[in-house]
Write an enzyme that holds these catalytic residues in place. Structure first.
Site, PDB file in Angstrom:
ATOM      1  N   HIS A  39      -0.492 -38.750 -16.167  1.00 26.32           N
ATOM      2  CA  HIS A  39       0.228 -40.025 -16.233  1.00 26.32           C
ATOM      3  C   HIS A  39       0.195 -40.719 -14.893  1.00 26.32           C
ATOM      4  O   HIS A  39       0.050 -40.081 -13.849  1.00 26.32           O
ATOM      5  CB  HIS A  39       1.677 -39.838 -16.699  1.00 26.32           C
ATOM      6  CG  HIS A  39       2.451 -38.870 -15.869  1.00 26.32           C
ATOM      7  ND1 HIS A  39       2.352 -37.511 -16.041  1.00 26.32           N
ATOM      8  CD2 HIS A  39       3.313 -39.060 -14.845  1.00 26.32           C
ATOM      9  CE1 HIS A  39       3.139 -36.904 -15.158  1.00 26.32           C
ATOM     10  NE2 HIS A  39       3.722 -37.822 -14.419  1.00 26.32           N
ATOM     11  N   PHE A  40       0.353 -42.028 -14.968  1.00 25.97           N
ATOM     12  CA  PHE A  40       0.427 -42.875 -13.779  1.00 25.97           C
ATOM     13  C   PHE A  40       1.813 -43.505 -13.749  1.00 25.97           C
ATOM     14  O   PHE A  40       2.272 -44.038 -14.756  1.00 25.97           O
ATOM     15  CB  PHE A  40      -0.630 -43.993 -13.843  1.00 25.97           C
ATOM     16  CG  PHE A  40      -2.042 -43.504 -13.779  1.00 25.97           C
ATOM     17  CD1 PHE A  40      -2.655 -42.938 -14.890  1.00 25.97           C
ATOM     18  CD2 PHE A  40      -2.777 -43.620 -12.607  1.00 25.97           C
ATOM     19  CE1 PHE A  40      -3.962 -42.488 -14.839  1.00 25.97           C
ATOM     20  CE2 PHE A  40      -4.093 -43.176 -12.542  1.00 25.97           C
ATOM     21  CZ  PHE A  40      -4.681 -42.608 -13.659  1.00 25.97           C
ATOM     22  N   HIS A  41       2.444 -43.469 -12.580  1.00 27.53           N
ATOM     23  CA  HIS A  41       3.710 -44.170 -12.394  1.00 27.53           C
ATOM     24  C   HIS A  41       3.400 -45.583 -11.907  1.00 27.53           C
ATOM     25  O   HIS A  41       2.625 -45.743 -10.954  1.00 27.53           O
ATOM     26  CB  HIS A  41       4.540 -43.495 -11.300  1.00 27.53           C
ATOM     27  CG  HIS A  41       4.925 -42.086 -11.589  1.00 27.53           C
ATOM     28  ND1 HIS A  41       6.166 -41.736 -12.054  1.00 27.53           N
ATOM     29  CD2 HIS A  41       4.238 -40.914 -11.467  1.00 27.53           C
ATOM     30  CE1 HIS A  41       6.231 -40.415 -12.199  1.00 27.53           C
ATOM     31  NE2 HIS A  41       5.069 -39.889 -11.856  1.00 27.53           N
TER      32      HIS A  41
ATOM     33  N   GLN B  14       4.090 -32.714  -9.459  1.00 26.23           N
ATOM     34  CA  GLN B  14       3.989 -33.098 -10.874  1.00 26.23           C
ATOM     35  C   GLN B  14       4.954 -32.238 -11.691  1.00 26.23           C
ATOM     36  O   GLN B  14       4.911 -31.006 -11.631  1.00 26.23           O
ATOM     37  CB  GLN B  14       2.551 -32.905 -11.376  1.00 26.23           C
ATOM     38  CG  GLN B  14       2.351 -33.361 -12.817  1.00 26.23           C
ATOM     39  CD  GLN B  14       0.896 -33.210 -13.291  1.00 26.23           C
ATOM     40  OE1 GLN B  14       0.037 -32.730 -12.560  1.00 26.23           O
ATOM     41  NE2 GLN B  14       0.636 -33.620 -14.527  1.00 26.23           N
TER      42      GLN B  14
ATOM     43  N   ASP C 272      10.207 -44.900 -17.623  1.00 26.70           N
ATOM     44  CA  ASP C 272      10.568 -43.591 -17.055  1.00 26.70           C
ATOM     45  C   ASP C 272      12.085 -43.417 -17.173  1.00 26.70           C
ATOM     46  O   ASP C 272      12.837 -44.313 -16.798  1.00 26.70           O
ATOM     47  CB  ASP C 272      10.116 -43.536 -15.583  1.00 26.70           C
ATOM     48  CG  ASP C 272      10.174 -42.129 -15.006  1.00 26.70           C
ATOM     49  OD1 ASP C 272      11.257 -41.511 -15.056  1.00 26.70           O
ATOM     50  OD2 ASP C 272       9.142 -41.647 -14.521  1.00 26.70           O
ATOM     51  N   ILE C 273      12.516 -42.276 -17.699  1.00 25.43           N
ATOM     52  CA  ILE C 273      13.965 -42.075 -17.909  1.00 25.43           C
ATOM     53  C   ILE C 273      14.721 -41.770 -16.611  1.00 25.43           C
ATOM     54  O   ILE C 273      15.937 -41.856 -16.580  1.00 25.43           O
ATOM     55  CB  ILE C 273      14.290 -40.961 -18.944  1.00 25.43           C
ATOM     56  CG1 ILE C 273      13.558 -39.662 -18.630  1.00 25.43           C
ATOM     57  CG2 ILE C 273      14.032 -41.427 -20.360  1.00 25.43           C
ATOM     58  CD1 ILE C 273      14.060 -38.484 -19.445  1.00 25.43           C
TER      59      ILE C 273
HETATM   60  P1  AMP Z   1       5.692 -36.316 -12.550  1.00 25.57           P
HETATM   61  O1  AMP Z   1       6.696 -35.584 -11.702  1.00 25.57           O
HETATM   62  O2  AMP Z   1       4.684 -37.094 -11.762  1.00 25.57           O
HETATM   63  O3  AMP Z   1       5.090 -35.363 -13.535  1.00 25.57           O
HETATM   64  O4  AMP Z   1       6.486 -37.415 -13.342  1.00 25.57           O
HETATM   65  C1  AMP Z   1       7.093 -37.192 -14.577  1.00 25.57           C
HETATM   66  C2  AMP Z   1       8.004 -38.363 -14.813  1.00 25.57           C
HETATM   67  O5  AMP Z   1       8.351 -38.332 -16.175  1.00 25.57           O
HETATM   68  C3  AMP Z   1       9.298 -38.344 -14.007  1.00 25.57           C
HETATM   69  O6  AMP Z   1       9.387 -39.533 -13.263  1.00 25.57           O
HETATM   70  C4  AMP Z   1      10.389 -38.227 -15.072  1.00 25.57           C
HETATM   71  O7  AMP Z   1      11.508 -38.997 -14.745  1.00 25.57           O
HETATM   72  C5  AMP Z   1       9.683 -38.754 -16.294  1.00 25.57           C
HETATM   73  N1  AMP Z   1      10.125 -38.241 -17.580  1.00 25.57           N
HETATM   74  C6  AMP Z   1      10.386 -36.956 -17.918  1.00 25.57           C
HETATM   75  N2  AMP Z   1      10.716 -36.863 -19.218  1.00 25.57           N
HETATM   76  C7  AMP Z   1      10.644 -38.129 -19.715  1.00 25.57           C
HETATM   77  C8  AMP Z   1      10.869 -38.706 -20.998  1.00 25.57           C
HETATM   78  N3  AMP Z   1      11.240 -37.961 -22.039  1.00 25.57           N
HETATM   79  N4  AMP Z   1      10.719 -40.036 -21.157  1.00 25.57           N
HETATM   80  C9  AMP Z   1      10.352 -40.809 -20.094  1.00 25.57           C
HETATM   81  N5  AMP Z   1      10.133 -40.324 -18.862  1.00 25.57           N
HETATM   82  C10 AMP Z   1      10.267 -39.005 -18.669  1.00 25.57           C
END
Ligand code: AMP
Length: 138
Positions: free
Chosen positions: A102-104, A96, A33-34
């Protein structure tokens, strides 16, 4: 709502946008995650085009959970933590921000984690964590 083919994770799946990948199989990809909520925060995504968990096929959901299990074990070893949190948000009203399932996997407790999707991490630092996670997957 219809699936947005231009969301950032769809672009990652198609190889149009880069990611710091730690694992890939036929149905899932895991990458850093970035904007991590903790060191080693990894995302597991389905390759299938679905926005939320109820929209994902049972087969896709099973594949994601199998990968989540692998990543939990790997981040615990790689980041030297005794536990990990799995977070999965369904819909913008739930917070979201990327409309692709996706799963964190967040090393440690969510209670001590940083805010969600708030602060960009250094790419080189993320690559270092990714190397450790990849090594722990082997
Ligand atoms: P959500 O809010 O549950 O949809 O989580 C989306 C996640 O994706 C967040 O934790 C962001 O930091 C992460 N994210 C967004 N863009 C990217 C990317 N290009 N590469 C990796 N992680 C990302």
């Amino acid at each position: 709502m219809s699936y947005d083919n231009e969301n950032i994770f769809a672009k990652i799946i198609r190889g149009e946008f880069g990611c710091i990948k730690v694992y890939e199989d036929e149905k899932t990809i895991a990458f850093m995650d970035i904007m991590p909520q903790a060191d080693g925060h990894t995302l597991v995504i389905a390759k299938e085009s679905a926005e939320t968990l109820p929209e994902l096929s049972d087969d896709g959901a099973a594949a994601c959970i199998q990968t989540v299990k692998k990543i939990i074990n790997a981040v615990k070893i790689a980041m030297n933590v005794p536990a990990a949190t799995v977070l999965q948000l369904n819909g913008s009203e739930a917070g979201q921000t990327v409309p692709h399932i996706h799963f964190h996997v967040i090393p440690g407790s969510i209670l001590s984690a940083k805010s969600h999707a708030r602060e960009m991490a250094d790419q080189e630092v993320l690559k270092g964590f990714a190397e450790k996670i990849i090594a722990a997957l082997d």
